[in-house]
Design a protein around this motif. Sequence first.
Motif, PDB file in Angstrom:
ATOM      1  N   UNK A   1      11.093  -8.634  19.425  1.00 20.23           N
ATOM      2  CA  UNK A   1      12.296  -9.274  19.975  1.00 20.23           C
ATOM      3  C   UNK A   1      13.506  -9.036  19.091  1.00 20.23           C
ATOM      4  N   UNK A   2      14.637  -8.785  19.707  1.00 19.91           N
ATOM      5  CA  UNK A   2      15.842  -8.480  18.945  1.00 19.91           C
ATOM      6  C   UNK A   2      16.261  -9.651  18.061  1.00 19.91           C
ATOM      7  N   UNK A   3      15.888 -10.868  18.447  1.00 23.38           N
ATOM      8  CA  UNK A   3      16.230 -12.034  17.628  1.00 23.38           C
ATOM      9  C   UNK A   3      15.555 -11.986  16.260  1.00 23.38           C
ATOM     10  N   UNK A   4      14.405 -11.316  16.173  1.00 23.85           N
ATOM     11  CA  UNK A   4      13.733 -11.180  14.877  1.00 23.85           C
ATOM     12  C   UNK A   4      14.592 -10.346  13.921  1.00 23.85           C
ATOM     13  N   UNK A   5      15.127  -9.234  14.434  1.00 23.72           N
ATOM     14  CA  UNK A   5      15.991  -8.390  13.615  1.00 23.72           C
ATOM     15  C   UNK A   5      17.297  -9.081  13.284  1.00 23.72           C
ATOM     16  N   UNK A   6      17.823  -9.852  14.231  1.00 19.50           N
ATOM     17  CA  UNK A   6      19.079 -10.562  13.992  1.00 19.50           C
ATOM     18  C   UNK A   6      18.920 -11.584  12.873  1.00 19.50           C
ATOM     19  N   UNK A   7      17.755 -12.197  12.785  1.00 16.85           N
ATOM     20  CA  UNK A   7      17.509 -13.161  11.713  1.00 16.85           C
ATOM     21  C   UNK A   7      17.558 -12.473  10.355  1.00 16.85           C
ATOM     22  N   UNK A   8      17.034 -11.256  10.291  1.00 16.84           N
ATOM     23  CA  UNK A   8      17.048 -10.481   9.045  1.00 16.84           C
ATOM     24  C   UNK A   8      18.479 -10.160   8.633  1.00 16.84           C
ATOM     25  N   UNK A   9      19.268  -9.659   9.588  1.00 16.00           N
ATOM     26  CA  UNK A   9      20.649  -9.274   9.285  1.00 16.00           C
ATOM     27  C   UNK A   9      21.494 -10.499   8.951  1.00 16.00           C
ATOM     28  N   UNK A  10      21.331 -11.560   9.721  1.00 14.40           N
ATOM     29  CA  UNK A  10      22.111 -12.780   9.486  1.00 14.40           C
ATOM     30  C   UNK A  10      21.820 -13.366   8.109  1.00 14.40           C
ATOM     31  N   UNK A  11      20.589 -13.265   7.675  1.00 17.46           N
ATOM     32  CA  UNK A  11      20.234 -13.780   6.345  1.00 17.46           C
ATOM     33  C   UNK A  11      20.959 -12.997   5.257  1.00 17.46           C
ATOM     34  N   UNK A  12      20.998 -11.671   5.367  1.00 19.74           N
ATOM     35  CA  UNK A  12      21.705 -10.864   4.375  1.00 19.74           C
ATOM     36  C   UNK A  12      23.216 -11.078   4.452  1.00 19.74           C
ATOM     37  N   UNK A  13      23.708 -11.426   5.647  1.00 14.69           N
ATOM     38  CA  UNK A  13      25.136 -11.662   5.835  1.00 14.69           C
ATOM     39  C   UNK A  13      25.562 -13.070   5.437  1.00 14.69           C
ATOM     40  N   UNK A  14      24.617 -13.912   5.099  1.00 13.68           N
ATOM     41  CA  UNK A  14      24.930 -15.268   4.638  1.00 13.68           C
ATOM     42  C   UNK A  14      25.372 -15.190   3.182  1.00 13.68           C
ATOM     43  N   UNK A  15      26.623 -15.547   2.866  1.00 16.00           N
ATOM     44  CA  UNK A  15      27.095 -15.481   1.478  1.00 16.00           C
ATOM     45  C   UNK A  15      26.245 -16.304   0.517  1.00 16.00           C
ATOM     46  N   UNK A  16      25.505 -17.260   1.052  1.00 23.01           N
ATOM     47  CA  UNK A  16      24.649 -18.082   0.204  1.00 23.01           C
ATOM     48  C   UNK A  16      23.348 -17.406  -0.182  1.00 23.01           C
ATOM     49  N   UNK A  17      23.045 -16.270   0.445  1.00 20.60           N
ATOM     50  CA  UNK A  17      21.820 -15.537   0.130  1.00 20.60           C
ATOM     51  C   UNK A  17      22.070 -14.564  -1.011  1.00 20.60           C
ATOM     52  N   UNK A  18      21.274 -14.637  -2.034  1.00 16.44           N
ATOM     53  CA  UNK A  18      21.399 -13.684  -3.134  1.00 16.44           C
ATOM     54  C   UNK A  18      20.765 -12.360  -2.708  1.00 16.44           C
ATOM     55  N   UNK A  19      21.438 -11.265  -3.038  1.00 20.38           N
ATOM     56  CA  UNK A  19      20.947  -9.960  -2.632  1.00 20.38           C
ATOM     57  C   UNK A  19      20.857  -9.030  -3.838  1.00 20.38           C
ATOM     58  N   UNK A  20      20.060  -7.991  -3.670  1.00 24.25           N
ATOM     59  CA  UNK A  20      19.946  -6.944  -4.681  1.00 24.25           C
ATOM     60  C   UNK A  20      21.067  -5.951  -4.420  1.00 24.25           C
ATOM     61  N   UNK A  21      22.089  -5.987  -5.265  1.00 23.57           N
ATOM     62  CA  UNK A  21      23.283  -5.184  -5.030  1.00 23.57           C
ATOM     63  C   UNK A  21      22.949  -3.698  -4.993  1.00 23.57           C
ATOM     64  N   UNK A  22      23.393  -3.036  -3.923  1.00 22.90           N
ATOM     65  CA  UNK A  22      23.116  -1.623  -3.745  1.00 22.90           C
ATOM     66  C   UNK A  22      21.759  -1.345  -3.150  1.00 22.90           C
ATOM     67  N   UNK A  23      21.013  -2.402  -2.879  1.00 20.99           N
ATOM     68  CA  UNK A  23      19.631  -2.234  -2.442  1.00 20.99           C
ATOM     69  C   UNK A  23      19.474  -1.903  -0.966  1.00 20.99           C
ATOM     70  N   UNK A  24      18.297  -1.404  -0.661  1.00 22.16           N
ATOM     71  CA  UNK A  24      17.885  -1.125   0.718  1.00 22.16           C
ATOM     72  C   UNK A  24      16.770  -2.111   1.068  1.00 22.16           C
ATOM     73  N   UNK A  25      16.892  -2.756   2.217  1.00 21.35           N
ATOM     74  CA  UNK A  25      15.904  -3.736   2.661  1.00 21.35           C
ATOM     75  C   UNK A  25      15.180  -3.230   3.899  1.00 21.35           C
ATOM     76  N   UNK A  26      13.885  -3.406   3.894  1.00 22.52           N
ATOM     77  CA  UNK A  26      13.079  -3.152   5.096  1.00 22.52           C
ATOM     78  C   UNK A  26      12.658  -4.525   5.598  1.00 22.52           C
ATOM     79  N   UNK A  27      13.382  -5.011   6.597  1.00 26.27           N
ATOM     80  CA  UNK A  27      13.183  -6.397   6.994  1.00 26.27           C
ATOM     81  C   UNK A  27      13.724  -7.323   5.918  1.00 26.27           C
ATOM     82  N   UNK A  28      12.968  -8.332   5.571  1.00 24.65           N
ATOM     83  CA  UNK A  28      13.431  -9.323   4.592  1.00 24.65           C
ATOM     84  C   UNK A  28      13.230  -8.875   3.149  1.00 24.65           C
TER      85      UNK A  28
END
Length: 283
Positions: free
Chosen positions: A213-240
């Motif tokens: 379901x496309x909502x599964x992928x949207x949850x992944x993208x929305x999480x990375x787009x949340x400024x409150x989520x810490x991310x690996x700068x420059x990183x590549x994510x496969x899903x979460x």
Amino acid sequence: MPENSVVLVTGAAEGLGYHTVRQLAVGSTIVIAHARSGDEAAQTRERLLGSGVDERRLHLAVADFTELRQVADMANAIAAACPRIDVLVNNAGTAGAGGRTVTADGHEQVFQVNYLAPYLLTRLLEDALAASPVSRVVNVSSSLHRGGRINWNDLNFKRRYHRGAAYAQSKLALTMFTTALTERCPKVREAVSVHPGILATGMLAHYSFRGRPVTDGAEVVARLADPGTRVFNGGYYDGRLPAKASSTAVDPDAVERLWRISEKLTFPEKRRARVENELRTGV
């Protein structure tokens, strides 16, 4: 999500982009949803409002990514109306047609829509991103970037067109752009790329016959787009999860070469000015 965060999502009229906007447009978040035309934007607005999105938190932006002039006009309009962008989600993309299509700008359509247009949009929004303490770019890439290569001598596939190869090249270029942003663009503090999964969208033909379901992928993208989520700068994510990008995506020479080519293709006047300055000053 921090209060009054501003997130721009491209390709928000359908599929992954639409559902990403739905998941982001909660609380006090302000979402700018991009669509290809005025009619498409109006329809997207009605669908989003009908799904419960607060109209006070929803703004629209319009540009057809097959015309770089429209991309530039949209970026300028957004920057004028909203001087701070916390997160830019470069999601808009195309799977490509059966045969080779060339845009009015003279580029192969998949390469322009999936890479050159988001490159140009991001560069033109650098100051708006720099005004944010977050300043994050999320590039929606693909696991297929690993099988792609940059056709340096024929970026537009003039000699031999293959739909899958064109798509893989565009997603590899976008993943390389993520690396370049962390190294060459100090106004962007964080950049990540992500494969959201094999989803039941228009891109499915490149992957499989059945997608999640496309909502599964949207949850992944929305999480990375949340400024409150810490991310690996420059990183590549496969899903979460963080994953390993292709070697080309992080190769310094290849990334540098693509950056220079991209600047030349999207900012021809800047290129001319630089050359003229070099000739005049001898630098």
